[in-house]
Design a protein around this motif. Structure first.
Motif, short mmCIF file in Angstrom:
data_model
loop_
_atom_site.label_atom_id
_atom_site.label_comp_id
_atom_site.label_asym_id
_atom_site.label_seq_id
_atom_site.Cartn_x
_atom_site.Cartn_y
_atom_site.Cartn_z
N UNK A 235 3.07 -0.64 -4.18
CA UNK A 235 2.03 -0.86 -5.18
C UNK A 235 1.02 0.26 -5.18
N UNK A 236 -0.10 -0.02 -5.84
CA UNK A 236 -1.19 0.94 -5.97
C UNK A 236 -0.66 2.27 -6.52
N UNK A 237 -0.85 3.38 -5.79
CA UNK A 237 -0.33 4.67 -6.28
C UNK A 237 1.00 5.04 -5.61
N UNK A 238 1.57 4.10 -4.86
CA UNK A 238 2.84 4.35 -4.17
C UNK A 238 2.68 4.82 -2.74
N UNK A 239 1.49 5.31 -2.38
CA UNK A 239 1.25 5.75 -1.02
C UNK A 239 2.25 6.79 -0.54
N UNK B 194 0.81 -1.22 0.00
CA UNK B 194 0.00 0.00 0.00
C UNK B 194 0.84 1.27 0.00
N UNK B 195 2.07 1.17 0.52
CA UNK B 195 2.89 2.36 0.70
C UNK B 195 2.52 3.15 1.93
N UNK B 196 1.58 2.61 2.74
CA UNK B 196 1.06 3.36 3.89
C UNK B 196 1.44 2.72 5.23
N UNK B 197 2.31 1.73 5.25
CA UNK B 197 2.65 1.03 6.50
C UNK B 197 3.50 1.94 7.38
N UNK B 198 3.00 2.39 8.53
CA UNK B 198 3.77 3.31 9.37
C UNK B 198 5.14 2.76 9.77
N UNK B 199 5.22 1.46 10.08
CA UNK B 199 6.51 0.93 10.53
C UNK B 199 7.55 0.89 9.41
N UNK C 74 14.56 5.37 -3.77
CA UNK C 74 14.16 4.68 -5.00
C UNK C 74 12.84 3.95 -4.76
N UNK C 75 11.70 4.57 -5.12
CA UNK C 75 10.44 3.83 -5.05
C UNK C 75 10.21 3.05 -6.35
N UNK C 76 9.84 1.80 -6.22
CA UNK C 76 9.47 0.97 -7.38
C UNK C 76 8.01 0.59 -7.17
N UNK D 93 -3.99 -2.80 -7.88
CA UNK D 93 -4.70 -2.63 -6.61
C UNK D 93 -4.84 -3.92 -5.82
N UNK D 94 -4.41 -5.04 -6.37
CA UNK D 94 -4.58 -6.32 -5.68
C UNK D 94 -3.28 -6.75 -5.01
#
Length: 197
Positions: free
Chosen positions: A150-154, A125-130, A162-164, A169-170
């Motif tokens: 994944x998704x929109x990179x969060x 999701x790119x949203x994991x706080x840890x 380096x974001x890949x 969405x799955x």
């Protein structure tokens, strides 16, 4: 049974489509994949290590890839310094109990990571706080940070050097491409080190 058979077939087709989409846009992933390889090669040449982390299935993928580095992928070669921050249950449970699960990887990064290291966070999701807190800490230490997401990179797309981003969405499809990228990295390192596939 016919519903299950149809579901199995559809899952295979969905996975195949995700891989075909990735291959069809290989030029879009090419630069990121080469940057990842170059960063890891430089890290290992400088005596650094590759640090992996993730949650759930991504935790298992982190352990899997750290093992490929330390043991072997295909070629016979020496160990490549690598560790997954997901494997020490005493650290994970002590920190989560005494402090907070959001900082469980950040704490390990602060204790283990050096500027010559590469730190790779897997988060679909790119949203994991840890993951995000740990990558921020690694940035502050001067390490090279990578997000397989994944998704929109969060949020992580703006944290990692380096974001890949696997634009799907799955969760399962994103994780499959993350493992493909991880296995390609192992194969490329094998080839670079030994000259053999």
């Amino acid at each position: 049974m016919s519903d299950l058979k149809a579901n199995l077939k559809q899952s295979f087709l969905d996975s195949l489509k995700r891989h075909r989409d990735a291959f069809a846009t290989v030029e879009a992933y090419h630069d990121e994949a080469m940057q990842l390889l170059e960063a890891v090669q430089h890290c290992l040449q400088q005596g650094g290590k590759v640090v992996w982390m993730g949650n759930g299935g991504s935790a298992a993928d982190s352990q899997h890839l750290a093992a490929e580095f330390m043991v072997r992928y295909k070629a016979e070669r020496g160990p490549l310094a690598s560790i997954a921050l997901t494997t020490d249950t005493s650290i994970l449970t002590a920190h989560a109990n005494d402090y907070h699960f959001d900082s469980v990887f950040e704490r390990q990064v602060l204790g283990l990571v050096r500027p010559q290291d590469v730190v790779i966070g897997l988060t679909t999701s790119g949203k994991s706080p840890n993951i995000n807190l740990a990558l921020k800490a690694a940035n502050e230490l001067g390490a090279f940070t990578v997000a397989l997401t994944g998704r929109d990179g969060g949020l992580v797309k703006d944290i990692a050097t380096l974001p890949i981003i696997v634009k799907n969405d799955e969760t399962a499809r994103i994780q499959e491409v993350h493992m493909f990228i991880g296995h390609w990295l192992c194969e490329a390192l094998d080839l670079a080190i030994t000259g053999n596939n």
